[in-house]
Design a protein around this motif. Structure first.
Motif, PDB file in Angstrom:
ATOM      1  N   ILE A  86       0.867  -1.181   0.000  1.00  0.00           N
ATOM      2  CA  ILE A  86       0.000   0.000   0.000  1.00  0.00           C
ATOM      3  C   ILE A  86       0.901   1.228   0.000  1.00  0.00           C
ATOM      4  O   ILE A  86       1.625   1.481   0.967  1.00  0.00           O
ATOM      5  N   ASN A  87       0.863   1.988  -1.078  1.00  0.00           N
ATOM      6  CA  ASN A  87       1.830   3.073  -1.245  1.00  0.00           C
ATOM      7  C   ASN A  87       1.305   4.439  -0.839  1.00  0.00           C
ATOM      8  O   ASN A  87       2.092   5.347  -0.585  1.00  0.00           O
ATOM      9  N   ASP A  88      -0.005   4.599  -0.824  1.00  0.00           N
ATOM     10  CA  ASP A  88      -0.576   5.916  -0.592  1.00  0.00           C
ATOM     11  C   ASP A  88      -1.083   6.033   0.847  1.00  0.00           C
ATOM     12  O   ASP A  88      -2.038   5.356   1.228  1.00  0.00           O
ATOM     13  N   ILE A  89      -0.444   6.883   1.648  1.00  0.00           N
ATOM     14  CA  ILE A  89      -0.798   7.036   3.056  1.00  0.00           C
ATOM     15  C   ILE A  89      -1.016   8.513   3.361  1.00  0.00           C
ATOM     16  O   ILE A  89      -0.147   9.347   3.105  1.00  0.00           O
ATOM     17  N   HIS A  90      -2.193   8.829   3.898  1.00  0.00           N
ATOM     18  CA  HIS A  90      -2.513  10.201   4.285  1.00  0.00           C
ATOM     19  C   HIS A  90      -2.670  10.275   5.800  1.00  0.00           C
ATOM     20  O   HIS A  90      -3.311   9.421   6.411  1.00  0.00           O
ATOM     21  N   PHE A  91      -2.084  11.308   6.393  1.00  0.00           N
ATOM     22  CA  PHE A  91      -2.364  11.669   7.779  1.00  0.00           C
ATOM     23  C   PHE A  91      -3.175  12.966   7.682  1.00  0.00           C
ATOM     24  O   PHE A  91      -2.610  14.044   7.516  1.00  0.00           O
ATOM     25  N   PRO A  92      -4.509  12.878   7.742  1.00  0.00           N
ATOM     26  CA  PRO A  92      -5.360  14.025   7.389  1.00  0.00           C
ATOM     27  C   PRO A  92      -5.281  15.172   8.379  1.00  0.00           C
ATOM     28  O   PRO A  92      -4.878  15.012   9.534  1.00  0.00           O
ATOM     29  N   ILE A  93      -5.689  16.347   7.900  1.00  0.00           N
ATOM     30  CA  ILE A  93      -5.791  17.527   8.760  1.00  0.00           C
ATOM     31  C   ILE A  93      -6.824  17.250   9.851  1.00  0.00           C
ATOM     32  O   ILE A  93      -7.884  16.691   9.598  1.00  0.00           O
ATOM     33  N   GLN A  94      -6.500  17.635  11.067  1.00  0.00           N
ATOM     34  CA  GLN A  94      -7.426  17.424  12.174  1.00  0.00           C
ATOM     35  C   GLN A  94      -8.665  18.310  12.029  1.00  0.00           C
ATOM     36  O   GLN A  94      -8.608  19.377  11.417  1.00  0.00           O
ATOM     37  N   ARG A  95      -9.770  17.838  12.597  1.00  0.00           N
ATOM     38  CA  ARG A  95     -11.014  18.586  12.629  1.00  0.00           C
ATOM     39  C   ARG A  95     -11.351  18.903  14.080  1.00  0.00           C
ATOM     40  O   ARG A  95     -11.534  17.986  14.872  1.00  0.00           O
ATOM     41  N   PRO A  96     -11.457  20.178  14.451  1.00  0.00           N
ATOM     42  CA  PRO A  96     -11.822  20.507  15.834  1.00  0.00           C
ATOM     43  C   PRO A  96     -13.299  20.230  16.077  1.00  0.00           C
ATOM     44  O   PRO A  96     -14.121  20.316  15.174  1.00  0.00           O
ATOM     45  N   GLY A  97     -13.637  19.871  17.295  1.00  0.00           N
ATOM     46  CA  GLY A  97     -15.031  19.600  17.631  1.00  0.00           C
ATOM     47  C   GLY A  97     -15.109  18.762  18.883  1.00  0.00           C
ATOM     48  O   GLY A  97     -14.102  18.308  19.433  1.00  0.00           O
ATOM     49  N   LYS A  98     -16.340  18.496  19.334  1.00  0.00           N
ATOM     50  CA  LYS A  98     -16.516  17.804  20.603  1.00  0.00           C
ATOM     51  C   LYS A  98     -15.994  16.371  20.565  1.00  0.00           C
ATOM     52  O   LYS A  98     -15.632  15.804  21.598  1.00  0.00           O
ATOM     53  N   ASN A  99     -15.930  15.764  19.381  1.00  0.00           N
ATOM     54  CA  ASN A  99     -15.440  14.388  19.270  1.00  0.00           C
ATOM     55  C   ASN A  99     -13.976  14.320  18.851  1.00  0.00           C
ATOM     56  O   ASN A  99     -13.444  13.244  18.633  1.00  0.00           O
TER      57      ASN A  99
END
Length: 299
Positions: free
Chosen positions: A146-159
């Protein structure tokens, strides 16, 4: 192309909320606006265990248009649909996971769905609970092809608890990454300090925070903000359009604020490289742009 001050962003992030259905006419209007403003890339995120009706409408509306779509979905969706129906605009499918156990359980499914028609990879959501798994994630992906790895931008919120690596965590991860050859991996890392761990010998040659400039974010309730981690609402797409937001005073004002280095960073020798770090994280934690990124330890 001058990326310092764009008339319209290049990238739009759009999170779908299965509990907040969107009027199909509004979806059509947003899609038309994406095309009118020549958005280059649309990153859709649908966390539901089935493909949201809104997501299907978006993909159907845009499938034959000149836009590059990346879709992040729950793993259960992967074998439920024929995603080739949304070609050629759909370029990439990412499977959301947040633990090494989840990743292990879907590697075979990902391998089975490999195709030359679009990329298939993972979106690994980092948190306080799983940050130590970063090297294990890379190793498992390398082993599984598996070559494609994303560490996504965080989303602020209660969870979502905003997360960053302190010096101890940085050293721990950095030490373990040294033994991993990740040259063949396509890594997408938005956090500037996490990015530096993967690229210790390189500078992140950027113009600082690009929130509201090269990117904007559409939340599940159709609020538009400069980026997923910067909760300054520029407008809501139930009552306005992307075009109006791009031309708005609110967007221009936010861009001016983001172009000014944090007051605490003015005398830092790393300012020209760091550019103040993640301005969204700073704003969420300190409610101001004058403070340095809490992830910064070079002070």
């Amino acid at each position: 192309m001058n990326l310092d001050e764009l008339g319209a962003p290049l990238i739009v992030y759009w999170d779908l909320n299965p509990q907040l259905p969107i009027d199909p006419q509004i979806i059509q209007r947003i899609c038309d606006n994406l095309l009118t403003n020549r958005i280059f890339m649309l990153n859709l995120w649908d966390p539901s265990s089935y493909l949201n009706a809104g997501t299907s409408i978006i993909l159907e509306c845009l499938k034959n248009e000149n836009i590059n779509i990346s879709l992040t979905v729950h793993h259960s969706v992967l074998n439920a649909l024929d995603f080739t129906n949304f070609l050629p605009a759909l370029k990439k499918i990412l499977i959301q996971c947040d633990s090494i156990e989840q990743l292990s359980s879907i590697t075979e499914k990902l391998q089975a769905r490999k195709t030359n028609k679009f990329l298939t990879g993972i979106s690994f959501v980092l948190s306080e609970q799983n940050f130590e798994s970063i090297p294990d994630v890379l190793n498992l992906c390398i082993k599984s092809g598996i070559n494609d790895i994303h560490f996504p931008i965080q989303r602020p919120g209660k969870n979502w608890k905003i997360f960053w690596l302190d010096p101890e965590r940085k050293n721990l991860i950095s030490e373990r990454l040294r033994s991993i050859s990740a040259d063949q991996l396509n890594l997408t890392v938005h956090d500037p300090f996490l990015w530096k761990l993967f690229n210790p010998a390189s500078d992140r040659n950027e113009r600082g925070c690009q929130g509201g400039n090269t990117m904007v974010y559409i939340s599940g309730n159709l609020d538009v903000t400069p980026c997923p981690l910067l909760p300054i609402v520029l407008g809501n797409l139930e009552s306005t359009t992307l075009t109006a937001i791009f031309l708005s005073f609110e967007r221009q004002q936010t861009r001016r604020q983001l172009s000014i280095p944090p007051h605490e960073c003015e005398k830092c020798d790393e300012l020209n490289i760091c550019r103040g770090g993640c301005r969204g994280r700073t704003y969420v934690i300190h409610k101001t742009f004058d403070k340095r990124d809490p992830a910064c330890t070079d002070h």
